[in-house]
Scaffold this active site. Structure first.
Site, PDB file in Angstrom:
ATOM      1  N   GLU A  89      14.209   6.253   7.573  1.00  0.00           N
ATOM      2  CA  GLU A  89      15.497   6.807   7.188  1.00  0.00           C
ATOM      3  C   GLU A  89      16.589   6.417   8.176  1.00  0.00           C
ATOM      4  O   GLU A  89      16.329   6.256   9.357  1.00  0.00           O
ATOM      5  CB  GLU A  89      15.407   8.337   7.180  1.00  0.00           C
ATOM      6  CG  GLU A  89      14.511   8.860   6.094  1.00  0.00           C
ATOM      7  CD  GLU A  89      14.118  10.302   6.332  1.00  0.00           C
ATOM      8  OE1 GLU A  89      14.942  11.084   6.814  1.00  0.00           O
ATOM      9  OE2 GLU A  89      12.971  10.637   6.011  1.00  0.00           O
ATOM     10  N   CYS A 102      22.976   6.695  12.500  1.00  0.00           N
ATOM     11  CA  CYS A 102      21.822   7.295  13.161  1.00  0.00           C
ATOM     12  C   CYS A 102      20.614   6.515  12.663  1.00  0.00           C
ATOM     13  O   CYS A 102      20.350   6.478  11.460  1.00  0.00           O
ATOM     14  CB  CYS A 102      21.725   8.768  12.787  1.00  0.00           C
ATOM     15  SG  CYS A 102      20.209   9.543  13.365  1.00  0.00           S
ATOM     16  N   CYS A 109       6.123   9.379  13.986  1.00  0.00           N
ATOM     17  CA  CYS A 109       6.286   9.666  15.414  1.00  0.00           C
ATOM     18  C   CYS A 109       5.002  10.305  15.914  1.00  0.00           C
ATOM     19  O   CYS A 109       4.305  10.977  15.151  1.00  0.00           O
ATOM     20  CB  CYS A 109       7.460  10.623  15.617  1.00  0.00           C
ATOM     21  SG  CYS A 109       7.850  10.955  17.352  1.00  0.00           S
ATOM     22  N   CYS A 113       6.422  17.330  18.049  1.00  0.00           N
ATOM     23  CA  CYS A 113       7.286  18.501  18.227  1.00  0.00           C
ATOM     24  C   CYS A 113       7.104  19.398  16.997  1.00  0.00           C
ATOM     25  O   CYS A 113       7.095  18.913  15.862  1.00  0.00           O
ATOM     26  CB  CYS A 113       8.747  18.083  18.363  1.00  0.00           C
ATOM     27  SG  CYS A 113       9.055  17.022  19.792  1.00  0.00           S
ATOM     28  N   CYS A 116       9.657  19.412  13.907  1.00  0.00           N
ATOM     29  CA  CYS A 116      10.189  18.135  13.429  1.00  0.00           C
ATOM     30  C   CYS A 116       9.378  17.585  12.258  1.00  0.00           C
ATOM     31  O   CYS A 116       8.150  17.598  12.266  1.00  0.00           O
ATOM     32  CB  CYS A 116      10.189  17.124  14.570  1.00  0.00           C
ATOM     33  SG  CYS A 116      10.878  15.527  14.103  1.00  0.00           S
ATOM     34  N   CYS A 331      15.653  14.686  10.293  1.00  0.00           N
ATOM     35  CA  CYS A 331      14.939  13.417  10.239  1.00  0.00           C
ATOM     36  C   CYS A 331      13.525  13.574   9.689  1.00  0.00           C
ATOM     37  O   CYS A 331      12.831  14.528   9.954  1.00  0.00           O
ATOM     38  CB  CYS A 331      14.894  12.763  11.613  1.00  0.00           C
ATOM     39  SG  CYS A 331      14.722  13.896  12.974  1.00  0.00           S
TER      40      CYS A 331
HETATM   41  N1  SAH Z   1      12.389  11.431  19.587  1.00  0.00           N
HETATM   42  C1  SAH Z   1      13.764  11.520  20.008  1.00  0.00           C
HETATM   43  C2  SAH Z   1      14.776  11.115  18.964  1.00  0.00           C
HETATM   44  C3  SAH Z   1      14.529  11.502  17.538  1.00  0.00           C
HETATM   45  S1  SAH Z   1      14.666  13.199  17.123  1.00  0.00           S
HETATM   46  C4  SAH Z   1      14.034  12.915  20.515  1.00  0.00           C
HETATM   47  O1  SAH Z   1      13.145  13.754  20.507  1.00  0.00           O
HETATM   48  O2  SAH Z   1      15.140  13.161  20.985  1.00  0.00           O
HETATM   49  C5  SAH Z   1      16.398  13.505  17.090  1.00  0.00           C
HETATM   50  C6  SAH Z   1      16.775  14.933  17.400  1.00  0.00           C
HETATM   51  O3  SAH Z   1      16.501  15.784  16.269  1.00  0.00           O
HETATM   52  C7  SAH Z   1      15.989  15.526  18.562  1.00  0.00           C
HETATM   53  O4  SAH Z   1      16.841  16.286  19.370  1.00  0.00           O
HETATM   54  C8  SAH Z   1      15.010  16.416  17.838  1.00  0.00           C
HETATM   55  O5  SAH Z   1      14.477  17.391  18.684  1.00  0.00           O
HETATM   56  C9  SAH Z   1      15.869  16.959  16.735  1.00  0.00           C
HETATM   57  N2  SAH Z   1      15.163  17.603  15.621  1.00  0.00           N
HETATM   58  C10 SAH Z   1      13.936  17.339  15.122  1.00  0.00           C
HETATM   59  N3  SAH Z   1      13.643  18.170  14.110  1.00  0.00           N
HETATM   60  C11 SAH Z   1      14.709  18.965  13.956  1.00  0.00           C
HETATM   61  C12 SAH Z   1      15.020  20.025  13.066  1.00  0.00           C
HETATM   62  N4  SAH Z   1      14.146  20.452  12.144  1.00  0.00           N
HETATM   63  N5  SAH Z   1      16.227  20.614  13.208  1.00  0.00           N
HETATM   64  C13 SAH Z   1      17.116  20.211  14.134  1.00  0.00           C
HETATM   65  N6  SAH Z   1      16.891  19.218  14.996  1.00  0.00           N
HETATM   66  C14 SAH Z   1      15.692  18.600  14.912  1.00  0.00           C
END
Ligand code: SAH
Length: 342
Positions: A89, A102, A109, A113, A116, A331
């Site tokens: 995406e 973006c 990944c 987390c 995510c 994402c």
């Molecule tokens: N792996 C990198 C970049 C991709 S994630 C990172 O962790 O920064 C991009 C951002 O989206 C990160 O800050 C991540 O924590 C956040 N993110 C992931 N899932 C999310 C969600 N459900 N709501 C809001 N932010 C989210």
């Protein structure tokens, strides 16, 4: 087949020379690649025979948009297919100061987390720098706008794909390429400490964003497993090093999850961790993910959180404008729903 979008100017010149052509032909090819063309027939100043020859040994269209969602605020989220059929995406956003892309750095990944959507099915592979660029070209073509800012915040962990992320930064800031300034690029990481040090030593003028999401080590480990390997204390040391080496203010991203990390205690702890440092805190109401049971914090809770950081700890804090909230811009969600429907 060579992916021309993944090659530097000199590499393309050498490649075209090896096909028996003069160096100026290679330069012409490179100029078309930078314009983002996706077919050799678009290279108007090349002889037909050369276009034909190129199409037999090289590709351009490394990212094809197969689905798009438009939000009321103009944000466009797209799902695109890479040459091997994998899907990632990308998002197009409009701000006062221009247009942003973006982009994704990996298919899936592996960072796990808990909030995510990108990590639900693990990782398939990392993208090449040329595939990063392919996403920018595709968004420019789709919208007719030049991309001014790039954030590496799509699916994937850019520092887990370190070499390609660095190569991308060099290519996209190249004077003969898209010629973006370092300042217009943001790299977001969940906190891979050794790579943060390495990146600092590259001395790019880019913005580093740290996905913190919890200021307490015990709690952060539960939502972000990377924190077991690299605890908050070490992460903050690396960030300090980055700020010193580059002179750049570091951004901390903090997705507020109702009842999980949005209490005053969390705000106080975050404030004391970051007090007096050259940082910016970006508060983001968490995006709901279908497969997970958590909710974004309410507005008054977000404001309370922000006020503590701003007024008590004097930390530069903003609440991220929620772009594209009506199209599930978190994402990984578009790809997941596509995979599920197959
Ligand atoms: N792996 C990198 C970049 C991709 S994630 C990172 O962790 O920064 C991009 C951002 O989206 C990160 O800050 C991540 O924590 C956040 N993110 C992931 N899932 C999310 C969600 N459900 N709501 C809001 N932010 C989210």
């Amino acid at each position: 087949m060579k992916d021309l979008r993944n090659m530097s100017k000199q590499q393309i010149i050498n490649f075209v020379e090896a096909l028996g052509e003069k160096p100026f032909r290679g330069k012409q090819v490179y100029e078309w690649v930078i314009k983002g063309v996706s077919q050799f027939d678009e290279m108007a100043n090349l002889p037909n025979a050369l276009r034909q020859k190129l199409s037999e040994v090289a590709i351009l269209d490394n990212y094809k948009i197969i689905q798009q969602l438009k939000a009321k605020d103009g944000t466009i989220k797209v799902l695109g297919a890479l040459k091997d059929g994998n899907l990632v995406e990308s998002v197009f956003m409009t701000y006062k100061h221009g247009h942003s892309a973006c982009i994704s750095t990996q298919v899936g990944c592996k960072m796990k987390c808990s909030f995510c959507a990108s990590t639900l099915n693990g990782i398939v592979r990392s993208l090449t720098a040329g595939e990063y660029l392919g996403q920018i070209y595709a968004l420019q073509k789709l919208t007719g706008h030049r991309i001014d800012n790039v954030v590496l915040m799509g699916s994937g962990e850019p520092l887990d794909n370190y070499e390609e992320s660095v190569r991308f930064i060099k290519m996209v800031t190249d004077e003969d390429g898209l010629n973006l300034s370092g300042r217009s690029i943001t790299l977001s990481t969940c906190g891979l400490v050794p790579e943060i040090y390495k990146l600092a030593d590259e001395k790019f003028a880019i913005t580093l964003a740290i996905s913190l999401h919890n200021p307490f080590q015990e709690e952060r480990m539960e939502i972000m497993p990377i924190s077991k390997r690299y605890p908050i204390k070490e992460l903050l040391k690396a960030v300090e090093y980055y700020a010193e080496k580059t002179g750049r203010r570091v951004t901390f991203e903090y997705a507020l999850i109702a009842g999980v990390n949005d209490t005053e205690l969390h705000a106080e702890q975050l404030g004391s961790l970051l007090r007096g440092k050259l940082v910016h805190v970006n508060l983001i109401p968490v995006n709901a993910v279908e497969e997970k049971a958590f909710k974004p914090s309410q507005n008054d809770q977000i404001n309370r959180f922000k006020t503590i950081l701003l007024d008590k700890y004097r930390i530069n804090t903003t609440v991220r404008r929620e772009l594209g909230s009506d199209i599930n811009a978190a994402c990984g969600q578009l790809r997941n729903s596509h995979l599920k429907s197959e």
